[in-house]
Scaffold this motif. Structure first.
Motif, PDB file in Angstrom:
ATOM      1  N   HIS A 150     -27.014 -41.707  17.367  1.00  0.00           N
ATOM      2  CA  HIS A 150     -27.223 -42.167  15.985  1.00  0.00           C
ATOM      3  C   HIS A 150     -28.672 -41.931  15.566  1.00  0.00           C
ATOM      4  O   HIS A 150     -28.951 -41.424  14.477  1.00  0.00           O
ATOM      5  CB  HIS A 150     -26.921 -43.663  15.848  1.00  0.00           C
ATOM      6  CG  HIS A 150     -25.483 -44.005  16.039  1.00  0.00           C
ATOM      7  ND1 HIS A 150     -25.059 -45.234  16.470  1.00  0.00           N
ATOM      8  CD2 HIS A 150     -24.366 -43.264  15.867  1.00  0.00           C
ATOM      9  CE1 HIS A 150     -23.734 -45.234  16.544  1.00  0.00           C
ATOM     10  NE2 HIS A 150     -23.306 -44.046  16.184  1.00  0.00           N
ATOM     11  N   HIS A 160     -21.692 -36.121  15.821  1.00  0.00           N
ATOM     12  CA  HIS A 160     -20.668 -37.094  15.452  1.00  0.00           C
ATOM     13  C   HIS A 160     -19.433 -36.437  14.836  1.00  0.00           C
ATOM     14  O   HIS A 160     -18.311 -36.852  15.112  1.00  0.00           O
ATOM     15  CB  HIS A 160     -21.242 -38.170  14.531  1.00  0.00           C
ATOM     16  CG  HIS A 160     -21.729 -39.355  15.303  1.00  0.00           C
ATOM     17  ND1 HIS A 160     -22.935 -39.337  15.972  1.00  0.00           N
ATOM     18  CD2 HIS A 160     -21.165 -40.562  15.570  1.00  0.00           C
ATOM     19  CE1 HIS A 160     -23.077 -40.492  16.604  1.00  0.00           C
ATOM     20  NE2 HIS A 160     -22.030 -41.253  16.375  1.00  0.00           N
ATOM     21  N   ASN A 205     -19.926 -38.316  22.461  1.00  0.00           N
ATOM     22  CA  ASN A 205     -21.252 -37.917  21.964  1.00  0.00           C
ATOM     23  C   ASN A 205     -22.132 -37.419  23.095  1.00  0.00           C
ATOM     24  O   ASN A 205     -22.835 -36.414  22.965  1.00  0.00           O
ATOM     25  CB  ASN A 205     -21.959 -39.122  21.327  1.00  0.00           C
ATOM     26  CG  ASN A 205     -21.428 -39.441  19.953  1.00  0.00           C
ATOM     27  OD1 ASN A 205     -21.070 -38.560  19.205  1.00  0.00           O
ATOM     28  ND2 ASN A 205     -21.383 -40.713  19.623  1.00  0.00           N
ATOM     29  N   HIS A 255     -15.998 -43.276  22.434  1.00  0.00           N
ATOM     30  CA  HIS A 255     -16.773 -42.532  21.435  1.00  0.00           C
ATOM     31  C   HIS A 255     -18.167 -42.143  21.953  1.00  0.00           C
ATOM     32  O   HIS A 255     -18.622 -41.011  21.772  1.00  0.00           O
ATOM     33  CB  HIS A 255     -16.869 -43.388  20.164  1.00  0.00           C
ATOM     34  CG  HIS A 255     -17.867 -42.920  19.182  1.00  0.00           C
ATOM     35  ND1 HIS A 255     -17.715 -41.745  18.481  1.00  0.00           N
ATOM     36  CD2 HIS A 255     -19.064 -43.443  18.785  1.00  0.00           C
ATOM     37  CE1 HIS A 255     -18.763 -41.580  17.685  1.00  0.00           C
ATOM     38  NE2 HIS A 255     -19.596 -42.584  17.857  1.00  0.00           N
ATOM     39  N   ASP A 309     -24.368 -43.642  22.503  1.00  0.00           N
ATOM     40  CA  ASP A 309     -23.944 -43.577  21.094  1.00  0.00           C
ATOM     41  C   ASP A 309     -25.142 -43.919  20.198  1.00  0.00           C
ATOM     42  O   ASP A 309     -25.427 -43.212  19.227  1.00  0.00           O
ATOM     43  CB  ASP A 309     -22.785 -44.565  20.867  1.00  0.00           C
ATOM     44  CG  ASP A 309     -22.156 -44.426  19.484  1.00  0.00           C
ATOM     45  OD1 ASP A 309     -22.297 -43.355  18.868  1.00  0.00           O
ATOM     46  OD2 ASP A 309     -21.515 -45.398  19.039  1.00  0.00           O
TER      47      ASP A 309
HETATM   48 FE   LIG Z   1     -21.422 -43.222  16.911  1.00  0.00          FE
END
Ligand SMILES: [Fe+2]
Length: 382
Positions: A203, A268, A286, A282, A199
Motif C-alpha cells: 500500500h 494491487h 501482493n 491478499h 500488504d
Molecule cells: Fe492491499
C-alpha cells in the motif's frame, strides 16, 4: 510519470480514529454516541475464538447497545456473504455496524452497509464513486495490521460467479470511527502477521509512486515503509510485544492514509485478479508480485523507487535496486513461494492480465502498462 505540480488540487479523506492500548473497549461508548440501538457485529470465526468479538460485545452491552453477531465470512469476502449479512442486518432491524476483524470482516461490513442503505446487490457498486446513499454508521476495530480497511475508502469483494474481485471506491466507505488497539494483534499467527504486513508495505509503495500522490500522502507512505521495515522482522520474533505490535498498527494506519488518498497501482490490480482465481491471502498475492512490478515501473518513478530502496536497504544484484532489496526482505520474513508454487499455471496468465488491466487500481500506476506488459510480469512471477 508526468512531473507532479505541488499546486495541483488534492482531497484528503480520513476517518476519526483513536489509537492506543484499550481502544477497543470504547466501542460501546461510540456506538451509543452514534445512536446505535441494535448493532450488527461483523467478525469472523477466528477472531471470535480469540475472544476479541466477545470483548467488543461486552463493551456494547455495558453501554446498553444490543447486538447480533454475523461471522459467516471467509478470507476474501464473497458477494453472497455480503448479501446474507444484509439480510441479517434488515431482519434484526439494525441501525449501525461494528466490524471487528481483519480486512475481510471490515470490507464485508462496508459492503453490508452500502447494500442495506441502497437496497441493491453489492456487485452493482463496482468502481469509483458509485454509491448514491451513504451507509449506516460504521465502527471498525482492526485485528490485523495491514489491510487498512479501517481508514480507507476501499472495499474489495469477490464475485464468486465470475471468479474475480471487484473494487468499490467511495467516500461513503470511510468508517465513522476506527479504534486502533494493539492488543488484538497479539493473537495473529506468524503467517498472518507477515502477509498483512507485506500488504501494508505494498500500500505504502504503490501510494508513493502513484500518479495521484501528493506531499500529504508521500509523508504517510514513507513513514509506513520505514516502520514496516523496522518493526515487521522484529514482531515475528516477539509476537506479544505490544510496542512492536503498535508500530505495525501505526504503519498500517500511515499506509492506509496514503493509499486511500493516492490510490494504488499494478501490484494491487494484479493481486486482485490473482486472488479471484486462487483463494490465496491478499497480502501473499501482493508479496509474490511486488518485486516483479518494480522493474516495469522503475523508469516512470525512479526517484521515488530509489528513495524506497534507501529505506529497504541497498542489496546488490542484477535486478532494479529496490526490487532486489524487497525480494530479500520478503525472503527474510519466510515468504519464499512463486505463483507456480501456489498453483497458477502459464495458461492462466492471459485471463489474469486481462482482468488486471481493467482493475481501477491500474489507473494510478506510474506507467501505463499494456496487457502484454502485465502478462510478462505474471510470467516473471511464475
Ligand atoms: Fe492491499
Amino acid at each position: 510519470m508526468t512531473p507532479r505540480n505541488p499546486l495541483d488540487l488534492r482531497k484528503f479523506v480520513a476517518p476519526e480514529f483513536i489509537c492506543g492500548y484499550g481502544a477497543l473497549h470504547l466501542a460501546g461508548r461510540y456506538a451509543r454516541n452514534f445512536g446505535m440501538k441494535q448493532v450488527l457485529l461483523v467478525t469472523d470465526p477466528g477472531v471470535r475464538a480469540a475472544g476479541w468479538a466477545e470483548a467488543v460485545g461486552e463493551s456494547l452491552t455495558e453501554a446498553g447497545v444490543s447486538f447480533t453477531v454475523f461471522d459467516s465470512i471467509s478470507v476474501n469476502p464473497r458477494s453472497r456473504q455480503v448479501m446474507s449479512g444484509m439480510e441479517v442486518y434488515r431482519s434484526e432491524e439494525c441501525n449501525g455496524i461494528v466490524a471487528v476483524g481483519g480486512g475481510s470482516s471490515m470490507d464485508c461490513a462496508k459492503g453490508i452497509g452500502i447494500a442495506s442503505s441502497n437496497m441493491r446487490d453489492i456487485l452493482t457498486f463496482e468502481g469509483v464513486d458509485r454509491v448514491p446513499v451513504p451507509a449506516p454508521p460504521l465502527i471498525c476495530i482492526p485485528t490485523t495490521a495491514g489491510s487498512s480497511a479501517d481508514v480507507s475508502q476501499f472495499a474489495i469483494i469477490t464475485d464468486e460467479e465470475r471468479k474475480r474481485k471487484i473494487a468499490i471506491i467511495s467516500k461513503t466507505l470511510v468508517p465513522d470511527i476506527s479504534l486502533l488497539d494493539p492488543q488484538p494483534l497479539t493473537t495473529m499467527s506468524r503467517e498472518l502477521t507477515v502477509d498483512t504486513g507485506m500488504d501494508a508495505l505494498c500500500h505504502a509503495i504503490e501510494a508513493y509512486v502513484s500518479n495521484a500522490s501528493s506531499p500529504m500522502t508521500d509523508m504517510h507512505a514513507l513513514e509506513a515503509i520505514r516502520l514496516i521495515h523496522d518493526a515487521l522482522p522484529a514482531v515475528i520474533l516477539e509476537p506479544e510485544d505490544l510496542n512492536l505490535r503498535f508500530s505495525t498498527l501505526l504503519a498500517s494506519l500511515h499506509a492506509g492514509l496514503a493509499f486511500s488518498n493516492a490510490s494504488l497501482g499494478a501490484v494491487h490490480a494484479m493481486a486482485h485478479s490473482l486472488g479471484g482465481v486462487c483463494d490465496l491471502a491478499h497480502g501473499r498475492c501482493n508479496a509474490l508480485l511486488l518485486e516483479h512490478v518494480i522493474p516495469a515501473n522503475y523508469e516512470a518513478a525512479s526517484e521515488q523507487y530509489d528513495r524506497i530502496g534507501a529505506i529497504i536497504g541497498p542489496v546488490q544484484g542484477e535486478r532494479t535496486p529496490p526490487a532486489e532489496g524487497i525480494a530479500a526482505f520478503r525472503r527474510s520474513l519466510g515468504i519464499t513461494g512463486t505463483l507456480a508454487s501456489v498453483g497458477v499455471g502459464e495458461d492462466a496468465i492471459q485471463t489474469l492480465a486481462r482482468r488486471a488491466y481493467a482493475d481501477p487500481c491500474m489507473v494510478t500506476n506510474p506507467r501505463r502498462l499494456t496487457c502484454e506488459d502485465i502478462e510478462r510480469i505474471y510470467a516473471y512471477a511464475l
